[in-house]
Design an enzyme around this catalytic site. Structure first.
Site, PDB file in Angstrom:
ATOM      1  CG  HIS A  60      -1.872  -1.178   1.198  1.00 28.44           C
ATOM      2  ND1 HIS A  60      -2.938  -1.290   0.358  1.00 28.44           N
ATOM      3  CD2 HIS A  60      -1.848  -2.313   1.931  1.00 28.44           C
ATOM      4  CE1 HIS A  60      -3.549  -2.441   0.578  1.00 28.44           C
ATOM      5  NE2 HIS A  60      -2.909  -3.074   1.510  1.00 28.44           N
ATOM      6  NE  ARG A 115       3.696   7.240  -6.229  1.00 34.21           N
ATOM      7  CZ  ARG A 115       4.395   6.806  -5.199  1.00 34.21           C
ATOM      8  NH1 ARG A 115       5.695   6.968  -5.161  1.00 34.21           N
ATOM      9  NH2 ARG A 115       3.809   6.194  -4.202  1.00 34.21           N
TER      10      ARG A 115
END
Length: 165
Positions: A60, A115
């Site tokens: 995470h 990302r």
């Protein structure tokens, strides 16, 4: 900020959930069930036993548990435990084609580009996302060419070398 954190914890932090809840969920849906946050081979085995269709190896982002094991480091033992019985996805730290090749060589079935594509979105919207994905694909091709690999199916641990000092 406190309200946002409290809302996050209310939604995502449900300590009452256990492995025993997974068969109940499996019984009530035909949708695939993927479990995210698997970092231990024993949890991968439990996921199989409890009816998950696949797992997502992820820490995470390491933000919730400072100092958590890197997802890529956890991947090989999880892959050995699963032995191809379910897909293993990797969600952490993928920034380039060579990162993807490493993850595949260590046992991932697929990876997430979280990302990476967000950067493209921030800079140039949808066209930025397309460019990022195109560049990652090209980087995979270059990395495979440099490694002498002609197909994704040919990627395995033999591509990785441990360099000792």
């Amino acid at each position: 900020m406190k309200a946002a954190i409290a809302f996050f914890l209310e939604i995502f932090n449900e300590p009452a959930l256990t492995w025993n809840d997974l068969p109940y969920l499996r019984k009530h849906t035909n949708l695939p069930i993927l479990l995210k946050g698997i970092l231990d081979p024993r949890d991968a085995e439990l996921a199989l036993q409890c009816g998950a269709n696949g797992i997502i190896v992820s820490n995470h982002g390491g933000r919730q548990l400072n100092g958590e094991i890197a997802s890529l480091k956890a991947l090989p033992k999880i892959s050995e435990a699963v032995q191809g019985r379910m897909p293993i996805l990797l969600d952490s730290g993928i920034r380039s084609g060579s990162d993807i090749i490493k993850a595949l060589a260590l046992g991932a079935s697929a990876v997430f580009l979280g990302r990476t594509y967000i950067y493209g979105l921030a800079v140039a919207g949808a066209s930025g996302v397309k460019r990022v994905i195109s560049n990652v694909i090209k980087d995979i091709d270059i990395s495979m060419m440099n490694a002498g690999v002609k197909s994704i199916a040919d990627i395995d641990r033999s591509l990785l070398q441990h360099v000792s000092e």
